[in-house]
Design an enzyme around this catalytic site. Structure first.
Site, PDB file in Angstrom:
ATOM      1  CG  ASP A 140     -26.995  35.935  81.579  1.00  0.00           C
ATOM      2  OD1 ASP A 140     -27.236  34.809  82.046  1.00  0.00           O
ATOM      3  OD2 ASP A 140     -26.062  36.145  80.779  1.00  0.00           O
ATOM      4  CG  ASP A 455     -24.965  37.376  66.407  1.00  0.00           C
ATOM      5  OD1 ASP A 455     -23.888  37.846  65.997  1.00  0.00           O
ATOM      6  OD2 ASP A 455     -25.868  38.080  66.881  1.00  0.00           O
TER       7      ASP A 455
END
Length: 745
Positions: A140, A455
């Site tokens: 990223d 998550d």
């Protein structure tokens, strides 16, 4: 004849010590109830000094008791699981499924390329058929240095993988392995010694090339000319503004993609998804979702593993451990994911920032060795973002069905006849920043968006669709990473976790209503144990300030030492501390490590949780957006040296440090003032101690636990001390609070 039955691929056993723990929990519960009775029956009369403080302490004790009862849902009935990898190999060796492994990185400065490559190499070398293994690196940061390091790692892997398999080495991160061999006194045969010297030289050459490129700040034209992938950076504007960069560095289908022994290599793919300034990229969750889509077009493995870039594989058989759960004939089809603990290889002996044992070695030792085993009793282990094996289809939104059972067996790779160039082109669009528009990605498919702990809500949503999850903690740790080496890093890490969990509680994904009727009550309480972290800040602040402040007025907020009511207070305090001390030692900690843990317990709740709570409320009022904070994975040499010596690292100005220093000085000032008044007043020290013993003890403990902070304020001369600006502000705030409480309130 009936259907053939197999021996299970895993077994579940009840944890030991259940009776002893339950007796302790019941007795503490009785003590808590007696404390409530005392508070209710001894409330100071209206207008009497101490009434307000009494009520606040009672409120704090009610909260602590509620939180303690919630925690019992995880501790009341714990289990252990054991896998049988030999049975797996006997029955399914030729049918093992394809595995796609995702390694995520976001910043080449904070997360150095050589560290990332060690993680990549460790998962490439799994004890697993290479033709069924694909490794994807999500960058990223869109860094050409990371891409260059990836190319160099691919070349080194041709030597490293056969070496690992030839000598069955552990761990399979080159850097970690070479450190272990340097301290290993076991003799090696002459052949392995020679091969070790050769492979180490190749690794050092690779590391030198990567380091030189990073230090020079450019990739040589000679290297660029050899690899077409660098042309993608010609249109590169910045890490937040570039097109999709996707390169299949090793194509596992290519008959020429072989290691030096002539064996097949795993598929290796580099991805820097498209980013544009005007489009939100959704941080790590967005990167994971892009990887899920791209991998489905290239390798389409049925099993997905994601690891953080610093979390290298320490156990080459971890995939087989996970498959023992997922391929079990009786229960495997019900299991969505297998979560392994996150452990660390840079912890000091006494774990200075011991909360990392509390969250990862005590939320991943004492919580993972204790509480996650309790969650596992509900088949409901949390997904914690790294070291987790998922069924691909569960991450893509599939609901559990008893009728349509999910198969994990091997199938030929999708797109086997498609050329590598066509495969790259068709996959590139799947990582564009507009692909998810008007789709269910980030909602019902992939990882959830809109929360710093994506998550946790992703795991919860999977469980609410009827799936189960398990916790696997093998004897040899599956993954090892890097813990923060400064206090600020540790506190910021906890702030992000607690802020994200509190946001879940206040969102539509709150386990209270989102999980109602879908998961059990005990399972819901287990989630609340973590979702309510941040709300502990207020009760802790009350208990760490008010008793000390009331010393200034000689107002007692606890029973006298000669009173029978002192017994429940003393019992709860002693029992809880003995319990946590014993558990800490059982989990492999030390006595000093436990004391460090108590300090971090206080520091987190008075800073990380406080700022997380405030930021969450501000966020819901619409004033700020959530941000994803990357924890630094490297430290300066002097910082590392102090960390190894277990000297607490401050080294800068932060509002968190100002709060900590203010609270520490407030307790010191209160005790000094009280001691002066007690020794010079009409009442003797013994008489004062008789009426205020618990308050005095609490204040003294808070002073002793803050000794490293006092040293950083006034005694230390190194760069890790607290700056003078923090000292002046905290002295002023603490002094002002004491004066106001003593004379004005």
């Amino acid at each position: 004849m009936g259907e053939k039955r197999h021996l299970p691929l895993f077994e579940t056993t009840k944890a030991k010590g259940k009776v002893l723990y339950r007796f302790s929990a019941v007795s503490v519960s009785v003590g808590i109830c007696l404390i409530w009775v005392y508070r209710v029956t001894h409330i100071p009369k209206a207008g009497e000094d101490g009434r307000f403080g009494w009520m606040l302490l009672f409120a704090a004790e009610l909260w602590f008791a509620f939180y303690w009862f919630v925690t019992q849902a995880l501790r009341w009935s714990r289990i252990n699981r054991q896998t049988f990898k030999d049975r797996l190999s006997e029955r399914y060796e030729n049918e093992l499924p394809g595995v796609d492994i995702f390694v995520c990185t976001a910043d080449p400065i904070i997360e150095p390329p050589i560290m990332v490559m060690n993680t990549v190499l460790s998962v490439m070398a799994y004890d697993y058929p290479a033709e069924k293994l694909s490794v994807y690196l999500s960058d990223d940061g869109g860094s050409e240095f990371t891409y260059y390091a990836f190319l160099e790692a691919a070349e080194f892997a041709k030597h490293w993988i056969p070496y690992c398999k030839k000598y069955s080495v552990e761990p399979r991160s080159p850097a970690a392995y070479f450190v272990s061999t340097a301290s290993d006194d076991q003799s090696q045969n002459q052949k392995q010694t020679g091969d070790l010297a050769l492979i180490k030289k190749l690794y050092e050459d690779m590391a030198a090339k990567i380091g030189n490129a990073v230090n020079l700040g450019r990739i040589s034209e000679e290297v660029r000319s050899k690899h077409k992938g660098f042309s993608r950076w010609y249109s590169y504007s910045s890490k937040r503004d570039h097109e999709t960069i996707l390169q299949i560095v090793i194509d596992g289908r290519d008959p020429n993609a072989r290691d030096v022994e002539g064996c097949v290599l795993p598929t290796l793919v580099y991805l820097a998804r498209e980013k544009r300034p005007q489009i939100h990229h959704n941080f790590k969750a967005g990167a994971m979702n892009a990887l899920i889509r791209v991998s489905s077009n290239i390798s389409n493995g049925k099993l997905l593993l994601n690891v953080d870039c610093d979390m290298y594989s320490n156990n080459s058989k971890a995939i087989r451990d996970a498959l023992c759960f997922l391929m079990d004939e009786e229960q495997g089809h019900e299991i969505a994911y297998v979560q392994f603990p996150q452990n660390f290889d840079n912890l000091t002996k006494n774990e200075l920032y011991a909360s990392l044992r509390v969250y990862f070695e005590l939320l991943f030792w004492y919580i993972l060795k204790v509480e996650f085993h309790g969650l596992d009793n509900y088949w409901g282990t949390l997904y914690v973002g790294s070291g987790c094996f998922h069924r691909r289809e569960t991450l893509c939104g599939k609901k559990f069905s008893k009728v349509n059972k999910s198969e994990m067996k091997w199938e030929d790779k999708k797109g086997e006849e498609i050329g590598i160039h066509e495969l790259e082109e068709s996959s590139r669009s799947l990582a564009s920043c507009t692909y998810e528009e008007n789709t269910q990605w980030g909602k019902e498919m992939g990882l959830k968006y809109g929360c710093p702990v994506e998550d946790v809500i992703t795991g919860l949503s999977i469980q609410c669709r009827g799936w189960k999850s398990v916790y696997c903690n093998p004897t040899r740790k599956a993954f090892l990473g890097l813990a923060p080496t400064t206090l600020l890093q540790a506190l910021l890490q906890h702030k992000r976790w607690s802020e994200g969990n509190l946001q879940i509680t206040l969102s539509k994904y709150s386990v209270v209503w989102y999980g109602h009727g879908k998961i059990s009550l005990g399972h819901q309480l287990g989630y609340l144990r973590y979702n309510l972290w941040a709300t502990n800040c207020w009760a802790t602040l009350i208990y760490s300030t008010l008793p000390s402040l009331y010393l200034l007025r000689r107002t007692s907020l606890f029973p006298q030492i000669s009173s029978r009511w002192i017994i429940p207070f003393a019992y709860v305090i002693i029992a809880k501390n003995i319990e946590s001390f014993v558990e800490y030692l059982w989990c492999g900690g030390t006595s000093l490590g436990w004391w460090n843990d108590q300090r971090m317990w206080l520091y987190e709740r008075t800073t990380s949780y406080l700022f997380a709570f405030i930021d969450t409320i501000v966020h819901y009022l619409g004033y700020t957006d959530s941000a994803f904070v990357i924890t630094a994975k490297v430290a300066d040499e002097d910082v590392s040296e102090r960390y190894e010596k277990e000297i607490m690292e401050f080294g800068g100005s932060s509002p968190m440090f100002t709060v900590l220093a203010t609270l520490a000085l407030l307790n010191l000032y209160c005790f000094a003032w009280f001691l002066k008044a007690a020794t010079t007043g009409t009442k003797g020290v013994a008489e004062v101690y008789e009426t205020m013993s618990l308050q005095i003890l609490l204040c003294v403990v808070l002073i002793v636990i803050n000794l490293p902070l006092y040293e950083a304020l006034y005694l230390r001369k190194d760069k890790g001390k607290l700056p003078s600006s923090v000292a002046f502000k905290s002295m002023a705030f603490a002094g002002f609070a004491c004066i106001c409480f003593k004379f004005l309130c």
